[in-house]
Write an enzyme that holds these catalytic residues in place. Structure first.
Site, PDB file in Angstrom:
ATOM      1  N   SER A  91       0.870  -1.183   0.000  1.00  0.00           N
ATOM      2  CA  SER A  91       0.000   0.000   0.000  1.00  0.00           C
ATOM      3  C   SER A  91       0.901   1.224   0.000  1.00  0.00           C
ATOM      4  CB  SER A  91      -0.854  -0.005   1.273  1.00  0.00           C
ATOM      5  OG  SER A  91      -1.485   1.243   1.471  1.00  0.00           O
TER       6      SER A  91
ATOM      7  N   TYR B  27      -2.434  -1.266  10.340  1.00  0.00           N
ATOM      8  CA  TYR B  27      -2.352  -1.384   8.886  1.00  0.00           C
ATOM      9  C   TYR B  27      -1.004  -0.840   8.380  1.00  0.00           C
ATOM     10  CZ  TYR B  27      -4.070  -1.045   4.013  1.00  0.00           C
ATOM     11  OH  TYR B  27      -4.247  -1.180   2.652  1.00  0.00           O
TER      12      TYR B  27
END
Ligand code: NAD
Length: 257
Positions: free
Chosen positions: A139, A152
């Site tokens: 990401s 995350y």
């Protein structure tokens, strides 16, 4: 560009980016194994539809990526894994001091530890077959941070580190390991963040999309699952043979800021 004869396992691929990646790999000729933790007729129907549309073998195998043994069993059950795409992921948004510990554990297990287990199971198969491609879907949060996403961001930074390590361990073999770092892609995972973000920022849906999500993405456009799939196909192509241990951002300029 043909991946005919190659077998791909894509974790977390009954929706969103994983499904998009599976479709682009199948379009390029690869046989694909779809996966998630459910075992619904719809899951198997997705695989049947891919097989019919692209003329490849496509199967759906249930495996819970929060369980290390299940991750390894998925790769074994695939019965041949030339291309491994670690895509399964979840998100939880909360200030660090009130971040529920069980959510932290789940995000780390599904977004990071699962890739350790699948890679450990896949490398011997790749070595035996003399070719392998590992692509980890990280990401922009593998390279930068945002508030309220501690687990995350930690998991995605971790998967970038895992990517580099595996690349070094396989550097003299016909195996590569890379990470793709998407910016915002409008998938169910992103949809699910919108209500939380609306609450956290006291904003309307439109304002969250424009001012919070795409504010960081200079192109002001979501990336698409087809673009992500195309990037995976590129990493499996001969042109990418010397690309290993790196990240490719597909983020509309986010990490250039
Ligand atoms: P999504 O929610 O549509 O897909 C996530 C997939 O993971 C689903 O198929 C889901 O069933 C699967 N999954 C979740 N828990 C699982 C488990 N325990 N076992 C097996 N499968 C499980 O989300 P997405 O946006 O397509 O996300 C896919 C990946 O891309 C994730 O790793 C995510 O972090 C990453 N990513 C997404 C974006 C984005 O903007 N959508 C941006 C950057 C990175």
């Amino acid at each position: 560009m043909t991946l005919k004869g190659k077998s791909a396992v894509i974790t977390g691929s009954n929706s969103g980016i994983g499904l998009g990646v599976a479709r682009e790999l199948a379009r390029a000729g690869a046989d694909v194994v779809l996966n998630s933790f459910t075992d619904l007729p719809e899951d198997h129907a997705l695989a049947a539809a891919i097989a019919a549309e692209f003329g490849v073998r496509a199967r759906y195998i249930k495996a819970d990526m929060s369980n290390g043994n299940a991750c390894r069993a998925l790769v074994d059950a695939a019965g041949g894994c030339d291309i491994l795409v670690n895509n399964a992921g979840i998100q939880h948004v909360s200030p660090v001091e009130s971040f529920p510990a069980e959510k932290w554990d789940a995000v780390i297990a599904i977004n990071l530890s699962s890739a350790f287990h699948t890679i450990a199971a896949a490398l011997p198969q790749m070595r035996k077959r003399g070719w392998g491609r590992v692509v980890n879907i990280a990401s922009a949060h593998g390279l930068t941070a945002s508030p309220y996403k501690s687990a995350y961001v930690a998991a995605k930074h971790g998967i970038v580190g895992l990517t580099k390590t595996v690349a070094l361990e396989t550097a003299q073999e016909p195996i590569t390991c890379n990470a793709i770092c998407p910016g915002y892609v409008l998938t169910p995972l992103v949809e699910a963040q919108i209500p939380d973000q609306m609450k956290t920022h006291s904003m309307s849906r439109e304002d969250v999309i424009k001012k919070v999500m795409l504010e960081r993405q200079p192109s002001r456009e979501f990336a698409t699952v087809e673009q992500l799939g195309g990037t995976v196909v590129f990493l499996c192509s001969p042109a990418a043979e010397q690309i290993t241990g790196t990240t490719i951002s597909v983020d509309g300029g986010w990490t250039a800021l």
